[in-house]
Motif scaffolding. Structure first.
Motif, PDB file in Angstrom:
ATOM      1  N   GLY A  40       0.788  -1.228   0.000  1.00  0.00           N
ATOM      2  CA  GLY A  40       0.000   0.000   0.000  1.00  0.00           C
ATOM      3  C   GLY A  40       0.821   1.279   0.000  1.00  0.00           C
ATOM      4  N   LEU A  41       0.092   2.366  -0.243  1.00  0.00           N
ATOM      5  CA  LEU A  41       0.665   3.701  -0.230  1.00  0.00           C
ATOM      6  C   LEU A  41       0.171   4.452   0.997  1.00  0.00           C
ATOM      7  CD1 LEU A  41       0.308   4.759  -3.979  1.00  0.00           C
ATOM      8  CD2 LEU A  41       2.081   3.379  -2.883  1.00  0.00           C
ATOM      9  N   GLY A  42       0.845   5.585   1.305  1.00  0.00           N
ATOM     10  CA  GLY A  42       0.481   6.377   2.470  1.00  0.00           C
ATOM     11  C   GLY A  42       0.389   7.857   2.158  1.00  0.00           C
ATOM     12  N   TYR A  43       0.465   8.684   3.200  1.00  0.00           N
ATOM     13  CA  TYR A  43       0.227  10.112   3.085  1.00  0.00           C
ATOM     14  C   TYR A  43       1.117  10.776   2.041  1.00  0.00           C
ATOM     15  CZ  TYR A  43       0.051  15.035   4.504  1.00  0.00           C
ATOM     16  OH  TYR A  43      -0.076  16.405   4.508  1.00  0.00           O
ATOM     17  N   GLU A  44       2.405  10.499   2.070  1.00  0.00           N
ATOM     18  CA  GLU A  44       3.342  11.193   1.194  1.00  0.00           C
ATOM     19  C   GLU A  44       3.083  10.905  -0.277  1.00  0.00           C
ATOM     20  OE1 GLU A  44       7.356   8.881   0.505  1.00  0.00           O
ATOM     21  OE2 GLU A  44       6.919   8.932   2.653  1.00  0.00           O
ATOM     22  N   HIS A  45       2.487   9.748  -0.585  1.00  0.00           N
ATOM     23  CA  HIS A  45       2.366   9.341  -1.985  1.00  0.00           C
ATOM     24  C   HIS A  45       1.349  10.180  -2.750  1.00  0.00           C
ATOM     25  CE1 HIS A  45       4.043   5.798   0.124  1.00  0.00           C
ATOM     26  NE2 HIS A  45       4.831   5.783  -0.933  1.00  0.00           N
ATOM     27  N   GLY A  46       0.366  10.759  -2.054  1.00  0.00           N
ATOM     28  CA  GLY A  46      -0.541  11.673  -2.732  1.00  0.00           C
ATOM     29  C   GLY A  46       0.192  12.870  -3.295  1.00  0.00           C
ATOM     30  N   PHE A  47       1.176  13.360  -2.567  1.00  0.00           N
ATOM     31  CA  PHE A  47       1.983  14.485  -3.044  1.00  0.00           C
ATOM     32  C   PHE A  47       2.870  14.071  -4.223  1.00  0.00           C
ATOM     33  CE2 PHE A  47       0.984  15.526   1.351  1.00  0.00           C
ATOM     34  CZ  PHE A  47       0.618  16.862   1.270  1.00  0.00           C
ATOM     35  N   VAL A  48       3.437  12.876  -4.146  1.00  0.00           N
ATOM     36  CA  VAL A  48       4.287  12.404  -5.243  1.00  0.00           C
ATOM     37  C   VAL A  48       3.464  12.241  -6.519  1.00  0.00           C
ATOM     38  CG1 VAL A  48       5.871  10.608  -6.009  1.00  0.00           C
ATOM     39  CG2 VAL A  48       5.790  11.229  -3.583  1.00  0.00           C
ATOM     40  N   ASN A  49       2.299  11.612  -6.394  1.00  0.00           N
ATOM     41  CA  ASN A  49       1.424  11.437  -7.553  1.00  0.00           C
ATOM     42  C   ASN A  49       0.987  12.786  -8.110  1.00  0.00           C
ATOM     43  OD1 ASN A  49       1.626   8.678  -7.069  1.00  0.00           O
ATOM     44  ND2 ASN A  49      -0.329   8.552  -6.009  1.00  0.00           N
ATOM     45  N   GLU A  50       0.749  13.733  -7.217  1.00  0.00           N
ATOM     46  CA  GLU A  50       0.364  15.093  -7.621  1.00  0.00           C
ATOM     47  C   GLU A  50       1.462  15.758  -8.453  1.00  0.00           C
ATOM     48  OE1 GLU A  50      -1.576  18.155  -4.791  1.00  0.00           O
ATOM     49  OE2 GLU A  50       0.585  18.471  -4.561  1.00  0.00           O
ATOM     50  N   VAL A  51       2.686  15.684  -7.974  1.00  0.00           N
ATOM     51  CA  VAL A  51       3.817  16.271  -8.693  1.00  0.00           C
ATOM     52  C   VAL A  51       4.015  15.581 -10.038  1.00  0.00           C
ATOM     53  CG1 VAL A  51       6.341  16.319  -8.676  1.00  0.00           C
ATOM     54  CG2 VAL A  51       5.064  17.276  -6.751  1.00  0.00           C
ATOM     55  N   ALA A  52       3.883  14.255 -10.058  1.00  0.00           N
ATOM     56  CA  ALA A  52       4.057  13.525 -11.315  1.00  0.00           C
ATOM     57  C   ALA A  52       3.023  13.960 -12.347  1.00  0.00           C
ATOM     58  CB  ALA A  52       3.961  12.021 -11.068  1.00  0.00           C
ATOM     59  N   ASP A  53       1.774  14.115 -11.915  1.00  0.00           N
ATOM     60  CA  ASP A  53       0.728  14.564 -12.839  1.00  0.00           C
ATOM     61  C   ASP A  53       0.978  15.985 -13.306  1.00  0.00           C
ATOM     62  OD1 ASP A  53      -0.542  12.139 -12.685  1.00  0.00           O
ATOM     63  OD2 ASP A  53      -2.233  12.845 -11.477  1.00  0.00           O
ATOM     64  N   LEU A  54       1.420  16.845 -12.395  1.00  0.00           N
ATOM     65  CA  LEU A  54       1.695  18.231 -12.756  1.00  0.00           C
ATOM     66  C   LEU A  54       2.792  18.316 -13.820  1.00  0.00           C
ATOM     67  CD1 LEU A  54       1.491  21.299 -12.399  1.00  0.00           C
ATOM     68  CD2 LEU A  54       3.010  21.091 -10.401  1.00  0.00           C
ATOM     69  N   VAL A  55       3.880  17.585 -13.611  1.00  0.00           N
ATOM     70  CA  VAL A  55       4.990  17.614 -14.578  1.00  0.00           C
ATOM     71  C   VAL A  55       4.540  17.045 -15.923  1.00  0.00           C
ATOM     72  CG1 VAL A  55       7.315  16.774 -15.080  1.00  0.00           C
ATOM     73  CG2 VAL A  55       6.732  17.534 -12.759  1.00  0.00           C
ATOM     74  N   ALA A  56       3.742  15.978 -15.887  1.00  0.00           N
ATOM     75  CA  ALA A  56       3.234  15.400 -17.131  1.00  0.00           C
ATOM     76  C   ALA A  56       2.368  16.399 -17.885  1.00  0.00           C
ATOM     77  CB  ALA A  56       2.444  14.125 -16.834  1.00  0.00           C
ATOM     78  N   ASP A  57       1.520  17.133 -17.153  1.00  0.00           N
ATOM     79  CA  ASP A  57       0.651  18.120 -17.796  1.00  0.00           C
ATOM     80  C   ASP A  57       1.460  19.276 -18.374  1.00  0.00           C
ATOM     81  OD1 ASP A  57      -1.680  16.725 -17.305  1.00  0.00           O
ATOM     82  OD2 ASP A  57      -2.065  17.729 -15.395  1.00  0.00           O
TER      83      ASP A  57
END
Length: 402
Positions: free
Chosen positions: A334-351
């Protein structure tokens, strides 16, 4: 093949600065990004604390002057992790300087400031410069799955929404004052700090917006010892005392534009609850329920199944088919609190790499700000039903609700 870089400057070195630093550090290792983020400079108010943060989190430089960052050619994005009172100035200046912006929630401390930020973001987007507000809980795989189920029509007509965010870190009346308890810095208390997340998730998952509210706000502890040393959300109390100028708890009911009714609660006095962000949507054909204290699980009820097999299904959202999960660990890990931020940054850079508007946009953040404002106005008017101001999606022109 040399990968283009994305020079990042981050303003703010506290709790959110640590979370965002971790995201910028980890995202390139797990996601195949079109641009390579480089942590150029971190900015804080105190030189010693900022240099410590730079060393701890791998930023190349430390600075106490955020304005100087905007003049740097090696910085293409500014990440704003400061208290809400400074969001408007930093974000607008960065956008006008041609820098992409990631700004923590809530977007601002007032509707007026949020409107200015959204207007600046729309103008910047026409030049290929983008802005996103950081509602990181959207990026948990279980939430991504919930959004997918709603969009597939698996819930049918959504009728009711329940959203709460429960914490208890202020339940001790002698816990020290922090900037989050100062209205001049934070804008509001539990309502804006954590209630904004509940509002955003309810609107995001339903694909609908809050149109009117009836709310109450309560401050349980009006005076606290001032902070002597910051540690996480709170810290060590000093001997001097200060006045709490924000709400400790907020409760409100709401109507959504397309018909659903909803209840919301945000409190930092829910004794025993540590980070219980819960959202439940009930529809004609099914329901979904999520609780961040069990962050990898989505509860799904399919009302169309035969009666003998009806019941909530517990889905472990850790499979490669679940949003973002395929970038992380083997199945079941599973994932935890920090991973929402990582996924957020990854989506931002992709966009940014694709030249498209990231979500949630500053307009999305503005909509949440308008709901917060309506709750405050309702509470000040004896919990009277209060219409949420709206705006034209094309022009951003503000319209008062009837």
């Amino acid at each position: 093949m040399v990968q283009d870089t994305l020079g990042v400057a981050m303003v703010g070195v506290g709790f959110m600065g640590a979370a965002h630093s971790q995201a910028w550090r980890v995202a390139p290792a797990f996601f195949d990004l079109p641009l390579a983020p480089e942590r150029r400079v971190v900015v804080g108010r105190r030189r010693d604390a900022t240099e410590q943060a730079a060393s701890r989190w791998g930023w190349q430089e430390a600075s106490t002057d955020w304005r100087s960052v905007l003049e740097r050619d090696d910085v293409q994005l500014v990440d704003v992790c400061t208290p809400g009172d400074s969001h408007v100035e930093i974000a607008i200046a960065a956008l006008e300087a041609g820098k992409h912006v990631l700004c923590e929630k809530p977007l601002a401390n007032s509707v007026e400031d949020a409107e200015r930020m959204a207007e600046a973001a729309r103008a910047a987007a026409e030049r290929g410069v983008f802005a996103m507000v950081g509602f990181s809980y959207r990026r948990m795989p279980a939430i991504g799955l919930a959004k997918r189920l709603v969009e597939q029509g698996r819930l049918g007509e959504i009728r009711q929404i329940r959203a709460v965010y429960l914490q208890d870190w202020l339940s001790d009346a002698e816990a020290p004052m922090t900037w989050r308890l100062d209205k001049a810095l934070a804008g509001s208390g539990a309502l804006g700090d954590i209630g904004a997340h509940a509002i955003d998730l309810a609107q995001h998952l339903s694909g609908d917006t809050v149109s009117s509210v009836s709310g109450i706000l309560e401050t349980f502890v009006h005076e606290r010892p001032r902070l002597a040393e910051q540690r996480g959300l709170s810290g060590v109390a000093g001997t001097e005392r200060g006045q709490v100028t924000v709400d400790d708890a907020a409760l409100f009911t709401a109507r959504f534009a397309r018909g659903p009714i909803a209840s919301f609660e945000a409190t930092r006095f829910a004794t025993g609850r540590k980070n219980a962000l819960r959202v439940e949507l009930s529809g004609s054909d099914g329901a979904i329920a999520f609780d961040f204290e069990d962050p990898n699980v989505l509860q799904f009820y399919d009302a169309r199944l035969p009666q003998e097999t009806l019941g909530f299904q517990r889905i472990q959202a850790t499979e490669p088919v679940h949003p973002w999960a395929d970038a992380w660990w083997p199945v079941g890990h599973g994932l935890g609190y920090e991973h929402g931020f990582v996924n957020e940054v990854a989506d931002l850079v992709a966009d940014i790499g694709a030249g498209r508007q990231p979500r949630p946009s500053f307009d999305d953040g503005l909509q949440v700000q308008r709901v917060l404002d309506a709750v405050e106005r309702s509470a000040a008017d004896g919990s009277a039903w209060t219409t949420v101001d709206s705006a034209d999606a094309e022009t951003g022109e503000r319209r008062m609700g009837a």
